[in-house]
Design a protein around this motif. Structure first.
Motif, PDB file in Angstrom:
ATOM      1  N   PRO A 112       0.806  -1.225   0.000  1.00 36.38           N
ATOM      2  CA  PRO A 112       0.000   0.000   0.000  1.00 36.38           C
ATOM      3  C   PRO A 112       0.841   1.279   0.000  1.00 36.38           C
ATOM      4  N   ASP A 113       2.124   1.175   0.335  1.00 39.85           N
ATOM      5  CA  ASP A 113       3.011   2.338   0.339  1.00 39.85           C
ATOM      6  C   ASP A 113       4.356   1.956  -0.285  1.00 39.85           C
ATOM      7  N   PRO A 114       4.406   1.842  -1.628  1.00 40.38           N
ATOM      8  CA  PRO A 114       5.627   1.392  -2.299  1.00 40.38           C
ATOM      9  C   PRO A 114       6.654   2.500  -2.544  1.00 40.38           C
ATOM     10  N   GLY A 115       6.427   3.649  -1.937  1.00 39.11           N
ATOM     11  CA  GLY A 115       7.288   4.804  -2.176  1.00 39.11           C
ATOM     12  C   GLY A 115       8.501   4.851  -1.274  1.00 39.11           C
ATOM     13  N   PRO A 116       9.282   5.896  -1.433  1.00 37.15           N
ATOM     14  CA  PRO A 116      10.505   6.061  -0.653  1.00 37.15           C
ATOM     15  C   PRO A 116      10.219   6.285   0.827  1.00 37.15           C
ATOM     16  N   ARG A 117      11.179   5.913   1.638  1.00 36.08           N
ATOM     17  CA  ARG A 117      11.083   6.048   3.093  1.00 36.08           C
ATOM     18  C   ARG A 117      11.979   7.188   3.567  1.00 36.08           C
ATOM     19  N   PRO A 118      11.542   7.939   4.560  1.00 36.85           N
ATOM     20  CA  PRO A 118      12.391   8.999   5.119  1.00 36.85           C
ATOM     21  C   PRO A 118      13.696   8.412   5.645  1.00 36.85           C
ATOM     22  N   GLY A 119      14.769   9.160   5.479  1.00 30.65           N
ATOM     23  CA  GLY A 119      16.063   8.734   5.985  1.00 30.65           C
ATOM     24  C   GLY A 119      16.814   7.776   5.071  1.00 30.65           C
ATOM     25  N   HIS A 120      16.255   7.459   3.909  1.00 31.93           N
ATOM     26  CA  HIS A 120      16.931   6.580   2.959  1.00 31.93           C
ATOM     27  C   HIS A 120      17.485   7.409   1.806  1.00 31.93           C
ATOM     28  N   ASP A 121      18.494   6.858   1.146  1.00 32.78           N
ATOM     29  CA  ASP A 121      19.084   7.497  -0.030  1.00 32.78           C
ATOM     30  C   ASP A 121      18.646   6.722  -1.267  1.00 32.78           C
ATOM     31  N   TYR A 122      18.284   7.442  -2.313  1.00 42.00           N
ATOM     32  CA  TYR A 122      17.770   6.816  -3.529  1.00 42.00           C
ATOM     33  C   TYR A 122      18.481   7.340  -4.767  1.00 42.00           C
ATOM     34  N   ALA A 123      18.546   6.476  -5.774  1.00 43.21           N
ATOM     35  CA  ALA A 123      18.985   6.859  -7.113  1.00 43.21           C
ATOM     36  C   ALA A 123      17.803   6.611  -8.043  1.00 43.21           C
TER      37      ALA A 123
END
Length: 89
Positions: free
Chosen positions: A18-29
């Motif tokens: 239900p929440d496949p998005g980014p998480r706070p405190g993580h780094d993404y490319a």
């Protein structure tokens, strides 16, 4: 976290999450091109060397179907974007 990423899907998230998005405190490319275009790759905890090496990401929708891999490498000018290079079995 970049505001434009908040509504994006993270590579590896379950389709029924239900929440496949980014998480706070993580780094993404952001993945650019290829079968995984537009997804975010969680690179939290990856060393600078690991990030510079890029990744072979498993995907069922690439040129080789289930079990195939899509190869991505950081963009030299902006490593927040990882460019597709090729698909492999």
């Amino acid at each position: 976290m970049d505001a434009r990423w908040k509504l994006r899907r993270v590579y590896g998230a379950d389709h029924d999450d239900p929440d496949p998005g980014p998480r706070p405190g993580h780094d993404y490319a952001e993945l650019v091109g290829g079968a995984l275009d537009g997804l975010l790759l969680d690179v939290t905890g990856w060393s600078a060397e690991e990030r510079s090496d890029g990744a072979a990401l498993t995907t069922e929708i690439g040129a080789y179907g289930p079990g195939g891999r899509a190869w991505y490498r950081p963009r030299a000018a902006d490593p927040a974007f990882w460019e597709w290079e090729a698909d492999s079995p």
